[in-house]
Design a protein around this motif. Structure first.
Motif, short mmCIF file in Angstrom:
data_model
loop_
_atom_site.label_atom_id
_atom_site.label_comp_id
_atom_site.label_asym_id
_atom_site.label_seq_id
_atom_site.Cartn_x
_atom_site.Cartn_y
_atom_site.Cartn_z
N SER A 466 15.07 -11.85 -36.06
CA SER A 466 14.41 -12.35 -34.86
C SER A 466 13.91 -11.17 -34.03
O SER A 466 14.12 -10.00 -34.40
CB SER A 466 15.37 -13.21 -34.04
OG SER A 466 14.72 -13.81 -32.94
N VAL A 467 13.29 -11.48 -32.91
CA VAL A 467 12.78 -10.48 -31.98
C VAL A 467 13.39 -10.76 -30.62
O VAL A 467 13.39 -11.90 -30.15
CB VAL A 467 11.24 -10.52 -31.91
CG1 VAL A 467 10.73 -9.55 -30.83
CG2 VAL A 467 10.62 -10.19 -33.25
N LEU A 473 7.75 -6.92 -21.94
CA LEU A 473 7.36 -6.18 -23.12
C LEU A 473 7.67 -6.97 -24.38
O LEU A 473 8.52 -7.87 -24.38
CB LEU A 473 8.11 -4.83 -23.18
CG LEU A 473 7.90 -3.88 -21.98
CD1 LEU A 473 8.82 -2.68 -22.12
CD2 LEU A 473 6.44 -3.45 -21.89
N ALA A 474 6.99 -6.61 -25.46
CA ALA A 474 7.34 -7.16 -26.75
C ALA A 474 8.70 -6.60 -27.16
O ALA A 474 8.90 -5.38 -27.19
CB ALA A 474 6.28 -6.81 -27.77
N GLY A 475 9.66 -7.45 -27.42
CA GLY A 475 11.01 -7.02 -27.69
C GLY A 475 11.17 -6.41 -29.07
O GLY A 475 10.33 -6.61 -29.96
N ARG A 479 18.31 -7.89 -36.62
CA ARG A 479 18.90 -8.82 -37.58
C ARG A 479 20.20 -9.36 -37.00
O ARG A 479 21.08 -8.60 -36.60
CB ARG A 479 19.16 -8.14 -38.92
CG ARG A 479 19.81 -9.08 -39.94
CD ARG A 479 19.87 -8.50 -41.32
NE ARG A 479 20.46 -9.47 -42.26
CZ ARG A 479 19.81 -10.49 -42.82
NH1 ARG A 479 18.51 -10.67 -42.53
NH2 ARG A 479 20.42 -11.31 -43.66
N TYR A 480 20.30 -10.68 -37.00
CA TYR A 480 21.50 -11.37 -36.48
C TYR A 480 22.34 -11.85 -37.67
O TYR A 480 21.83 -12.47 -38.61
CB TYR A 480 21.08 -12.55 -35.62
CG TYR A 480 22.23 -13.41 -35.13
CD1 TYR A 480 23.06 -12.99 -34.10
CD2 TYR A 480 22.48 -14.66 -35.71
CE1 TYR A 480 24.11 -13.78 -33.65
CE2 TYR A 480 23.52 -15.45 -35.27
CZ TYR A 480 24.34 -15.00 -34.25
OH TYR A 480 25.37 -15.77 -33.79
N PHE A 515 19.59 -3.68 -34.38
CA PHE A 515 18.18 -3.49 -34.07
C PHE A 515 17.53 -2.52 -35.05
O PHE A 515 18.15 -1.53 -35.49
CB PHE A 515 18.04 -2.95 -32.64
CG PHE A 515 18.44 -3.96 -31.59
CD1 PHE A 515 17.52 -4.88 -31.11
CD2 PHE A 515 19.74 -3.97 -31.09
CE1 PHE A 515 17.89 -5.80 -30.15
CE2 PHE A 515 20.11 -4.89 -30.13
CZ PHE A 515 19.19 -5.81 -29.65
N ASP A 516 16.26 -2.79 -35.35
CA ASP A 516 15.51 -1.89 -36.21
C ASP A 516 15.25 -0.56 -35.51
O ASP A 516 15.21 0.50 -36.15
CB ASP A 516 14.18 -2.54 -36.62
CG ASP A 516 14.40 -3.77 -37.50
OD1 ASP A 516 15.51 -3.93 -38.03
OD2 ASP A 516 13.46 -4.57 -37.65
#
Length: 578
Positions: A466-467, A473-475, A479-480, A515-516
């Motif tokens: 997800s994001v 801002l674009a979050g 990965r959850y 988070f990526d």
């Protein structure tokens, strides 16, 4: 069939049969009566004991032959009760409710009882029993007012102790029940009492000795049109079998009503045929038990009504026919759960019919050195003919009767599961704890604490991408993932191939967000989560089950604020019993 531990006896033995004489009749005994007597001998036993015991019920066969056995136009009513509980001083039974369900199905499917005229009580108390009886009596009065002849069937399976039926914490005295039957506003009353108490493989009624239940005395002796059958004599134990999944007496009575007792071959099972069959089979199957042979009792005064047809095998279009060309011998019909639902003793060149309900059955014929095993499908609305040549030879180790395996105590099942987890709060499941698919494995320990209780252990994992939603801002993408480990304790209620269940569960949840973008730290949350579980199991084969399950769980969130959250899980589970 196999026997096992037994129940202890109470003093004072009731004679197995008491016939009231109204006139003298001189008859010659037909050949089929003598054949039945000769056939009562169990393998390896001398004829003399069985011939002696046959004298107890041989008059019934003579009366049945003399009487006109007719499928009358009686308006029939039935009260069927099964109670596994007998109060604080008893142990729960395993099969009383199951025996009651079988009898209800038989009477409504083959016994001429309309479903609206049948009352099925499961684990109800004595007050409910008497209220149901009163309602049926009112219906019978209305039927008699219309000029109809009436019959009332009363069947009870459960505990009996100290001169009373034990329905949970309530009591119904034998004498009160007999008086109630004697006063019932019907032409014919038939009571069948199968009272027993739990044990290991076979179970006993009564933890201590109690006054005998003498079915020949009191109100029953003074009544007209009254029949009382009991599963054992007053000084004997009534025994259950895990291999049969029920009591010996009720099993053989039900098997006889399905067709095994139809000695005349006319497609109808009469009262006397059913009793004599259940008597002989029950005595034979319990002869080697530690409690000794169990002798069902019979008290009757049909007052000129003649023999009474209990089941009409032709009333249902479906069923199974064993043709005359099939080899003689004993045939056993086994349900998907591995329990024998019916037996059939076939003579040479004789065609026999067993009124099995629609479904798939394993067929077993036992020879001296091997088994003959096959499968047959009974289709709704059609008569199926058994093709014995299609049966295959098999060693005794491949016996499809699996009920006896449960006698060893607890047992394991293992399976794979898949489902979905989602929180109830829309905001939570969109931004905090996402809805995710779950996959995992489970292990179940059955009958460890008590019969039909299951202690489960499960572990599942799930995840999604997800994001993160930010105000301006674009979050960042993340990965959850979820790791869910739990244990549960459930109680189930087997209803043939289906077993609904309910229970409680405690889980330990670990949820992560990775988070990526390395600029954002990973987040972890772990918490104990209690909850409830319910569902149903469907037995596909004797060893494979498919389970549909739902869970409701609670979780307390304490990171930025204290919040009480709830989530649900839906899953399917496929299990295998080694």
């Amino acid at each position: 069939m196999s026997n096992g531990p037994v129940r202890h006896r109470a003093p004072g033995r009731t004679p197995p049969v008491q016939l009231r004489r109204t006139r003298a009749v001189v008859v010659s005994i037909p050949a089929w009566v003598s054949a039945v007597v000769r056939g009562l001998r169990a393998p390896g036993q001398r004829a003399a004991p069985f011939i002696a015991s046959a004298r107890a019920w041989l008059p019934l066969l003579v009366v049945a032959w003399v009487s006109t056995a007719h499928a009358d136009t009686l308006h029939r009513f039935a009260l069927i009760a099964g109670n596994d509980a007998g109060g604080a001083d008893t142990r729960p039974l395993s099969y009383a409710r199951g025996d009651a369900r079988k009898m209800h199905d038989l009477l409504t499917r083959l016994g001429g009882v309309a479903p609206s005229d049948a009352k099925l009580l499961l684990n109800n108390d004595a007050k409910d029993f008497l209220l149901a009886l009163s309602e049926l009596e009112q219906r019978a009065r209305a039927a008699q007012a219309r000029g109809e002849r009436t019959a009332l069937f009363v069947y009870y399976s459960g505990h009996a102790k100290d001169g009373a039926l034990r329905l949970g914490d309530s009591r119904l005295a034998f004498d009160a029940l007999k008086r109630r039957l004697a006063d019932a506003p019907v032409d014919i009353r038939i009571a069948i009492l199968d009272s027993c108490r739990s044990g290991a493989l076979t179970r006993t009624k009564g933890a201590r000795k109690a006054p005998a239940f003498d079915v020949e005395s009191g109100a029953a002796r003074d009544a007209r049109g009254v029949v009382i059958l009991t599963s054992s004599a007053a000084d004997e134990d009534s025994q259950e079998s895990d291999a049969l999944g029920g009591s010996y007496f009720s099993h053989h009575l039900a098997s006889g009503l399905l067709g095994d007792a139809d000695r005349s071959g006319d497609g109808r099972v009469t009262l006397f045929e059913a009793y004599s069959h259940a008597y002989a089979r029950t005595v034979a199957d319990t002869a080697d038990s530690s409690a000794g042979p169990q002798h069902p009792t019979f008290s009757y005064d049909l007052a000129g009504n003649g023999d009474l047809v209990l089941t009409d095998l032709r009333a249902s279009a479906e069923g199974l026919v064993v043709p005359g060309s099939a080899p003689a011998g004993s045939y056993y019909f086994v349900d998907p759960g591995g329990l024998v639902v019916a037996e059939l003793d076939k003579a040479e060149d004789a065609e026999r019919r067993v009124a099995l309900a629609p479904g798939t059955y394993r067929v077993k014929r036992r020879l001296s050195d091997r088994l003959r095993i096959g499968e047959v499908e009974v289709t709704r609305g059609r008569t199926t003919v058994l093709q014995e040549p299609r049966l295959k030879d098999a060693p005794f180790s491949d016996d499809p009767v699996k009920g006896a395996a449960r006698d060893r105590g607890s047992w394991w099942a293992f399976g794979l599961t898949g489902g979905l987890q989602s929180f109830f709060d829309p905001e939570v499941r969109q931004s905090l704890f996402l809805s995710v698919p779950l996959f995992g494995a489970e292990a179940e320990l059955h009958d460890y604490f008590r019969r039909d209780w299951i202690w489960g252990f499960d572990a599942v994992v799930g995840g999604t991408k997800s994001v993160l939603a930010l105000p301006t801002l674009a979050g960042p993408a993340y990965r959850y993932s979820v790791v869910n480990v739990g244990t549960s304790l459930t109680a189930e209620w087997p209803l043939g191939r289906v077993a609904p269940f309910v229970g409680a569960r405690v889980a330990y949840l670990v949820m992560n967000r990775r988070f990526d973008d390395a600029a954002f730290p990973d987040q972890h949350f772990a918490m104990v989560s209690p909850g409830l579980v319910t569902g149903a199991r469907f037995r596909l084969t004797p060893r494979v089950q498919l389970t549909a399950r739902s869970r409701l769980q609670y979780l307390q969130y304490t990171v930025d604020a204290q919040r009480s959250l709830g989530y649900w899980e839906l899953a399917a589970l496929l299990t295998y019993e080694p």
